[in-house]
Write a protein that holds these residues in place. Structure first.
Motif, mmCIF file in Angstrom:
data_model
loop_
_atom_site.group_PDB
_atom_site.id
_atom_site.type_symbol
_atom_site.label_atom_id
_atom_site.label_comp_id
_atom_site.label_asym_id
_atom_site.label_seq_id
_atom_site.Cartn_x
_atom_site.Cartn_y
_atom_site.Cartn_z
ATOM 1 N N SER A 226 0.846 -1.211 0.000
ATOM 2 C CA SER A 226 0.000 0.000 0.000
ATOM 3 C C SER A 226 0.868 1.242 0.000
ATOM 4 C CB SER A 226 -0.883 0.046 1.243
ATOM 5 O OG SER A 226 -1.701 -1.073 1.296
ATOM 6 N N ALA A 227 1.960 1.204 0.791
ATOM 7 C CA ALA A 227 2.849 2.359 0.869
ATOM 8 C C ALA A 227 3.458 2.644 -0.507
ATOM 9 C CB ALA A 227 3.947 2.105 1.895
ATOM 10 N N TRP A 228 3.858 1.609 -1.206
ATOM 11 C CA TRP A 228 4.421 1.757 -2.561
ATOM 12 C C TRP A 228 3.401 2.394 -3.499
ATOM 13 C CZ3 TRP A 228 8.707 1.543 -5.423
ATOM 14 C CH2 TRP A 228 8.603 1.271 -6.792
ATOM 15 N N ARG A 229 2.170 1.900 -3.436
ATOM 16 C CA ARG A 229 1.125 2.456 -4.312
ATOM 17 C C ARG A 229 0.843 3.922 -3.990
ATOM 18 N NH1 ARG A 229 -2.804 -2.074 -3.245
ATOM 19 N NH2 ARG A 229 -2.246 -3.720 -4.706
ATOM 20 N N GLY A 230 0.870 4.221 -2.691
ATOM 21 C CA GLY A 230 0.436 5.574 -2.285
ATOM 22 C C GLY A 230 1.570 6.545 -2.057
ATOM 23 N N ILE A 231 2.803 6.148 -2.349
ATOM 24 C CA ILE A 231 3.934 7.021 -2.000
ATOM 25 C C ILE A 231 3.912 8.315 -2.820
ATOM 26 C CG2 ILE A 231 5.734 6.173 -3.598
ATOM 27 C CD1 ILE A 231 7.491 6.053 -0.910
ATOM 28 N N GLY A 232 3.197 8.287 -3.962
ATOM 29 C CA GLY A 232 3.061 9.507 -4.768
ATOM 30 C C GLY A 232 2.362 10.610 -3.990
ATOM 31 N N GLY A 233 1.407 10.217 -3.139
ATOM 32 C CA GLY A 233 0.643 11.211 -2.365
ATOM 33 C C GLY A 233 1.333 11.593 -1.070
ATOM 34 N N PHE A 234 2.476 10.952 -0.762
ATOM 35 C CA PHE A 234 3.170 11.250 0.486
ATOM 36 C C PHE A 234 4.071 12.458 0.293
ATOM 37 C CE2 PHE A 234 6.924 10.674 3.206
ATOM 38 C CZ PHE A 234 6.320 10.669 4.439
ATOM 39 N N LEU A 235 4.016 13.385 1.260
ATOM 40 C CA LEU A 235 4.841 14.585 1.140
ATOM 41 C C LEU A 235 6.279 14.261 1.555
ATOM 42 C CD1 LEU A 235 2.315 17.137 2.659
ATOM 43 C CD2 LEU A 235 2.873 16.798 0.248
ATOM 44 N N GLU A 236 7.210 14.535 0.636
ATOM 45 C CA GLU A 236 8.608 14.128 0.820
ATOM 46 C C GLU A 236 9.260 14.633 2.095
ATOM 47 O OE1 GLU A 236 11.410 14.560 -2.562
ATOM 48 O OE2 GLU A 236 9.560 14.735 -3.707
ATOM 49 N N ASP A 237 8.923 15.864 2.504
ATOM 50 C CA ASP A 237 9.651 16.455 3.625
ATOM 51 C C ASP A 237 9.145 15.966 4.987
ATOM 52 O OD1 ASP A 237 7.306 17.627 3.027
ATOM 53 O OD2 ASP A 237 7.934 19.690 3.428
ATOM 54 N N ARG A 238 8.145 15.083 5.002
ATOM 55 C CA ARG A 238 7.656 14.584 6.288
ATOM 56 C C ARG A 238 8.387 13.282 6.634
ATOM 57 N NH1 ARG A 238 1.622 14.598 7.539
ATOM 58 N NH2 ARG A 238 2.634 14.504 9.546
ATOM 59 N N PRO A 239 8.497 12.970 7.958
ATOM 60 C CA PRO A 239 9.166 11.717 8.320
ATOM 61 C C PRO A 239 8.357 10.515 7.825
ATOM 62 C CG PRO A 239 8.264 12.806 10.264
ATOM 63 C CD PRO A 239 8.117 13.757 9.131
ATOM 64 N N ILE A 240 9.051 9.542 7.264
ATOM 65 C CA ILE A 240 8.373 8.408 6.631
ATOM 66 C C ILE A 240 7.946 7.348 7.654
ATOM 67 C CG2 ILE A 240 10.561 7.219 6.076
ATOM 68 C CD1 ILE A 240 7.906 7.106 3.489
ATOM 69 N N LYS A 241 8.719 7.227 8.746
ATOM 70 C CA LYS A 241 8.440 6.120 9.669
ATOM 71 C C LYS A 241 7.013 6.164 10.247
ATOM 72 C CE LYS A 241 10.196 5.089 13.913
ATOM 73 N NZ LYS A 241 11.234 4.751 14.879
ATOM 74 N N PRO A 242 6.559 7.318 10.810
ATOM 75 C CA PRO A 242 5.207 7.333 11.364
ATOM 76 C C PRO A 242 4.154 6.962 10.317
ATOM 77 C CG PRO A 242 6.368 9.336 11.945
ATOM 78 C CD PRO A 242 7.235 8.602 10.972
ATOM 79 N N TRP A 243 4.410 7.398 9.096
ATOM 80 C CA TRP A 243 3.458 7.118 8.017
ATOM 81 C C TRP A 243 3.365 5.606 7.782
ATOM 82 C CZ3 TRP A 243 4.222 5.903 2.514
ATOM 83 C CH2 TRP A 243 3.066 6.082 1.749
ATOM 84 N N LEU A 244 4.544 4.959 7.735
ATOM 85 C CA LEU A 244 4.574 3.502 7.526
ATOM 86 C C LEU A 244 3.936 2.767 8.708
ATOM 87 C CD1 LEU A 244 8.190 3.115 6.050
ATOM 88 C CD2 LEU A 244 6.025 2.992 4.804
ATOM 89 N N VAL A 245 4.277 3.219 9.939
ATOM 90 C CA VAL A 245 3.698 2.580 11.132
ATOM 91 C C VAL A 245 2.179 2.704 11.113
ATOM 92 C CG1 VAL A 245 3.533 2.702 13.645
ATOM 93 C CG2 VAL A 245 5.761 2.857 12.549
ATOM 94 N N ARG A 246 1.737 3.871 10.685
ATOM 95 C CA ARG A 246 0.304 4.110 10.647
ATOM 96 C C ARG A 246 -0.377 3.122 9.695
ATOM 97 N NH1 ARG A 246 -2.866 9.752 10.134
ATOM 98 N NH2 ARG A 246 -4.917 8.848 10.365
ATOM 99 N N ILE A 247 0.252 2.910 8.534
ATOM 100 C CA ILE A 247 -0.329 1.977 7.566
ATOM 101 C C ILE A 247 -0.379 0.570 8.165
ATOM 102 C CG2 ILE A 247 -0.099 0.960 5.263
ATOM 103 C CD1 ILE A 247 1.282 3.513 4.376
ATOM 104 N N VAL A 248 0.707 0.189 8.858
ATOM 105 C CA VAL A 248 0.736 -1.138 9.479
ATOM 106 C C VAL A 248 -0.362 -1.253 10.547
ATOM 107 C CG1 VAL A 248 2.082 -2.671 10.959
ATOM 108 C CG2 VAL A 248 3.141 -1.618 8.974
#
Lengths: 491, 171
Positions: B53-75
């Motif tokens: 899901s993260a791979w599919r949606g990474i286009g909508g992820f803002l680059e300057d934000r930390p990635i870890k919380p985003w990934l944890v949230r998806i999990v």
């Protein structure tokens, strides 16, 4: 694991425990290859936000018909969101319809007597005969119909406690009260729980001022009222007297009639002011202040330090002052509502003739500044003078007060034109007989005071500003729901 | 490779850049899933799904934000969704000691037993907050974002949970 350095023993133990448990399921060697295979099936990551917007734009430009339809729907939604509130607000043409449907709405002033040709559409709803009391209506063009009193009695049934349904339904006390007395053909104001202050003025020519004052006292007493103030001029044998008589609202018209019989009536006026909203507002504020007082008292019991105690007491005293002020205002208004006021002006024949007419108007208008400018221009053009203008901003509501003087000959015309500047909410005219009987005067002596309030619809500017925003939010919500639904279906 | 570089390259479809992220955060993500599900196979499956899901949606992820919380949230979302679907009750953490290998049990046996007992007494909500804070090492704000609740709630849960555990361990 930099954070763990700042952990205390417990936190370290928790972290170690979780770490230990999680360590039981390490990433397997096949994890990445399996994921890469799945990524390969999925393909490239989804587009970025800017790419999505670009695609949407391309699609729209490729199908101009669809784009135009969508734009039309959005525009329609925006337009209806903007115009609906103002239509529902009851501006201009819509107000009359609502009035005809519910006759007791907006009944603001009471007067009796033959209704002139000014009789408005909608007054059939009040079904009143020409010799009895009629209900004054606030018309669409901003004019009050206030006709001359000719006998009768009006009962003000005012239920202060009936606040919540004051617009939608009549209070039981109003509908059940024994209003009309069939023998005299009297009827009463359908006040529907509204608080109305009624004020009348009479100018009477009498042979003897002292004896007229004596009789006035008797009339006031017999009606259950009293003379509030009395002043005479002319020494021991006064030739002129002014009195303010307060009588219970239900007796005010009979009292008025009896006072008129004391001599020759030179001028008279009947006016009323609807203060329902003011009363409701005051009561609400009073309740809120009382609630504050209760909570401060509770806090006072729980205060630990002297500084807390002092600041709570300071607040408490402020709240109590406010409560006293509000209670005072409320009881003043309630007293005015319960007791009608009659100004009586006695004079011996020579002393009354030269009294110029005067009027006061209160209006709601959309643009206060513009109305003030127009009013001034109108007065100056008619050869009058502007005595004072004050504009104030109170609780976000713009209010202007303008005092002008005009030539007695142009008084009626000026008053009529001033009333066009907004929706008239209160009007009082004191006119000694017909203006045509007045001696020609070159001096601007006829006073008109105008109070202009910014009307509700302009005050709620945020409705106008918020409506397009709300429409946009709805569209976004629908689009979001659609996308989520589509994503679910795909999954 | 910095996180933001890896994110930027991943957005363009670079799987090797994405692999950097997977290797960096995979253990935390799978650990989070395992701590809740207590099943290594399910935890791995959920982590794979989440990363996909993260791979599919990474286009909508803002680059300057930390990635870890985003990934944890998806999990976390995947795990919660899985729990809802399977309607399986969460296995309490006090069953955990039986799963542990003997050498780990030997380490700080006293303290861990106390923690285990303490955690067993806590609500699921409180355990989850502790897990995200002390295992995934998210800030309270990031925990709040992951769980979709106010930061104040996270702080109060954390405070209560650690206070209770401290009392138990201190005994």
């Amino acid at each position: 694991m930099t954070q763990s350095n700042s952990y205390d023993n417990t936190e370290r133990a928790i972290a170690a425990y979780f770490g230990g448990v999680a360590g039981e399921a390490p990433i397997s060697p096949g994890f990445w290859p399996r994921l890469r295979a799945r990524l390969a099936v999925t393909g490239e990551p989804g587009p970025t936000v800017s790419e999505k917007l670009a695609t949407l734009w391309q699609r729209l430009t490729a199908r101009p018909l669809v784009a135009a339809t969508a734009a039309g729907v959005v525009a329609l939604a925006l337009v209806s969101a903007i115009t609906l509130p103002s239509l529902l607000d009851g501006d201009s043409g819509w107000k009359l319809a609502s009035f005809a449907a519910s006759p007791d709405e907006d009944a603001v002033s009471g007067s009796a007597g033959p209704r002139g040709p000014a009789g408005a559409p909608g007054d059939s709803a009040t079904t009143l005969s020409s010799d009895s009391l009629s209900v004054g209506i606030r018309l669409n063009d901003g004019q009050d119909v206030v006709n001359v009193t000719s006998g009768g009695e009006f009962a003000l049934d005012f239920a202060l406690e009936n606040e919540t349904n004051e617009r939608t339904s009549a209070s039981p006390t109003t509908t059940d009260s024994p209003l009309p007395s069939p023998t005299t053909g009297q009827t009463a104001l359908e006040t529907s729980g509204r608080a109305i202050i009624s004020t009348s003025s009479l100018a009477i020519e009498v042979d003897s001022v002292p004896s007229a004052i004596d009789q006035l006292r008797t009339i006031a007493n017999s009606a259950g009222g009293f003379i509030e103030t009395l002043s005479t001029t002319g020494g021991a044998d006064p030739d002129r007297g002014n009195a303010i008589v307060r009588v219970p609202g239900s007796n005010s018209l009979t009292t008025l009639q009896r006072v008129k019989e004391l001599g020759t009536v030179i001028g008279e006026s009947v006016g009323s002011n609807d203060v329902t909203e003011q009363v409701i507002d005051l009561k609400a504020r009073l309740r809120s202040e009382e609630a504050k007082e209760t909570s401060f008292l509770e806090l006072l019991g729980r205060a630990n330090s002297v500084s807390d105690l002092l600041s709570i007491e300071r607040e408490l005293s402020r709240v109590r002052t406010e409560i006293e002020r509000l209670t005072g205002q409320l009881s003043f208004i309630e007293q005015r509502v319960d007791l009608a006021t009659i100004h009586v002006n006695f004079g011996q024949p020579d002393n009354l003739a030269a009294e110029p007419p005067s009027a006061s108007l209160a209006m709601d208008t959309r643009d206060v500044d513009d109305a003030v400018t127009q009013l001034k221009a109108m007065v100056l053009q008619a050869g009058g003078e502007v005595d004072s203008t004050s504009i104030s901003l109170n609780n976000g509501v713009l209010q202007a007060f303008v005092a002008v003087r005009v030539l007695p000959a142009t008084f009626d015309d000026t008053l009529f034109r001033a009333a066009q500047l907004g929706d008239v909410t209160a009007k009082e005219v004191r006119q000694p007989g017909a203006t045509s009987d007045l001696p020609e005067s070159d001096e601007a002596t006829a006073r008109i005071t105008v109070t202009l309030n910014q009307s509700e619809s302009t005050r709620n500017w945020w409705v106008w500003a918020g409506a397009p925003g709300a429409a946009l939010a709805v569209i976004l919500l629908l689009a979001g729901t659609y996308r989520i639904g589509r994503a679910r279906n795909r999954a | 490779m910095e996180d933001h570089t890896a994110v930027a390259l991943s957005r363009k479809g670079d799987t090797e850049a994405f692999r950097v992220l997977v290797e960096r955060y995979g253990p935390v993500l799978q650990g989070t899933a395992y701590l809740t599900t207590k099943d290594a196979a399910i935890a791995e499956e959920l982590t794979q799904d989440a990363l996909l899901s993260a791979w599919r949606g990474i286009g909508g992820f803002l680059e300057d934000r930390p990635i870890k919380p985003w990934l944890v949230r998806i999990v976390v979302n995947r795990v919660l969704e899985h729990q809802r679907r399977s309607k399986l009750p969460t296995m309490p953490l006090d069953d955990a000691p039986e799963l542990r290998s003997p050498d780990r049990v030997a380490e700080e046996v006293e303290a861990r037993d106390a923690v285990t007992r303490g955690l067993a007494l806590l609500d699921e909500d409180h355990r989850q907050v502790l897990m995200l804070r002390y295992f995934a090492e998210l800030t309270t704000q990031e925990v709040a974002e992951s769980l979709g609740c106010p930061e104040g709630t996270v702080k109060s849960r954390l405070h209560r949970a650690t206070a209770e555990l401290r009392a138990i361990i201190g005994e």
